[in-house]
Design an enzyme around this catalytic site. Structure first.
Site, PDB file in Angstrom:
ATOM      1  CB  SER A  30     -39.242  20.425 -74.358  1.00  0.00           C
ATOM      2  OG  SER A  30     -38.616  19.232 -74.740  1.00  0.00           O
ATOM      3  CG  ASP A  64     -41.973  15.201 -68.737  1.00  0.00           C
ATOM      4  OD1 ASP A  64     -41.553  15.012 -69.885  1.00  0.00           O
ATOM      5  OD2 ASP A  64     -41.981  16.322 -68.183  1.00  0.00           O
ATOM      6  CG  HIS A  67     -42.426  16.431 -73.020  1.00  0.00           C
ATOM      7  ND1 HIS A  67     -41.423  16.598 -72.082  1.00  0.00           N
ATOM      8  CD2 HIS A  67     -41.997  17.070 -74.155  1.00  0.00           C
ATOM      9  CE1 HIS A  67     -40.441  17.307 -72.615  1.00  0.00           C
ATOM     10  NE2 HIS A  67     -40.765  17.604 -73.857  1.00  0.00           N
TER      11      HIS A  67
END
Length: 313
Positions: free
Chosen positions: A122, A262, A289
């Site tokens: 991320s 995601d 995610h």
């Protein structure tokens, strides 16, 4: 392949000089495996910003399976590292350059700056890409997991996902944002509707993910300043982040990862695939995610094989 079940564990703090902090700062770390083993280590860079490393701990499977030392650390401002709540909303302090300097400081502290792999998840992938475009000579392999190369596309997908949530949750978010109550329990409850669909679909959430979110709730200084109140209500300094013009400079083998549900949808991560010269892209069919939690076994197999392919120490 190593079948080590109980890797050596060391942890400590690294002095990190930040003059504008006006106090001594330290970066907390934990290492699984031995850095003296001559096996190239994997540096694990967490997301948020400001969501500490705990949710990445399944990556110790890489150490167990391949003998690759894994280095976890909490970035300054969160987790077990130095907190600076007095710097909340100070966008001149919380910058990408600050965290790049912290990463360089960690590499030099462990004396691995000439030979290391890096996985960024991320925000950690945003930081990892920003690090890699500088072409550090010691970086050998790069994994960018569930990361956007720019925030514009990330925000657009987030808004689309938001519009698909139950109407009562959307209404509560709108109300809280209008009234400036993004830290209220009502907003947090409405946000879980998004998180359970697009952050982690595992039920119940793993303990290490809950631990990371616990730290975020205790001090959201970095997250609020750089990101904003939520994943799709981005008001912080990262709102204009865009590393796309420099992606062609990444000169190491790179693995791109995203999930079917995601926020880092295909349209978000595609520039990585298009612009990075040596690149592979894998999409997890049942993940959002956090595929290292949602499809752990397959994730570790993929990353392990990528890091060990043609490996020369």
């Amino acid at each position: 392949m190593s079948t080590q079940q109980s890797p050596q564990i060391t942890q400590g703090e690294i002095p990190f000089s930040v003059p504008s902090a006006n106090k001594d700062c330290k970066t907390w770390y934990k290492v699984y495996g031995s850095l003296s083993s001559k096996t190239r280590p994997l540096v694990c860079v967490h997301g948020g910003p400001g969501i500490p490393h705990d949710y990445l701990l399944p990556l110790i499977d890489i150490t167990r399976a391949h003998g690759i030392p894994t280095i976890f650390y909490d970035q300054i401002g969160c987790g077990r590292s130095t907190h600076l709540p007095e710097k909340k909303l100070d966008t001149s302090f919380w910058t990408v350059d600050l965290f790049l300097a912290e990463l360089d400081n960690l590499l030099e502290y462990f004396k691995i700056q000439d030979n290391y792999d890096l996985i960024g998840q991320s925000w950690g992938g945003m930081l990892g890409a920003s690090h890699a475009v500088r072409q550090p000579t010691g970086l050998k392999n790069l994994v960018l997991a569930n990361s956007p190369p720019d925030m514009g596309s990330w925000i657009r997908v987030g808004q689309r996902f938001r519009s698909q949530l139950p109407q009562e949750d959307q209404n509560m978010m709108d109300k809280c944002e209008k009234e400036g109550k993004e830290e209220s329990e009502e907003y947090e409850k409405a946000m879980m509707s998004f998180y359970e669909r697009h952050v982690c679909r595992t039920v119940p959430w793993p303990e290490n993910l809950l631990e990371s979110f616990k730290y975020l709730k205790e001090d959201n200084t970095v997250y609020l300043t750089m990101n904003g109140p939520s994943e799709f209500y981005v008001t912080g300094s990262l709102k204009t982040f865009d590393v796309r013009p420099s992606l062609h400079k990444i000169n190491v083998p790179t693995l791109i990862i995203n999930g079917r549900y995601d926020n880092a949808q295909d349209e978000v991560v595609e520039p990585f695939f298009r612009e990075i010269p040596k690149v592979k892209w894998y999409k997890f069919a049942e993940s959002s995610h956090l595929p290292q939690l949602e499809e752990r076994e397959e994730f570790m197999k993929l990353v392990g094989e990528f890091l060990t392919y043609g490996r020369k120490e």
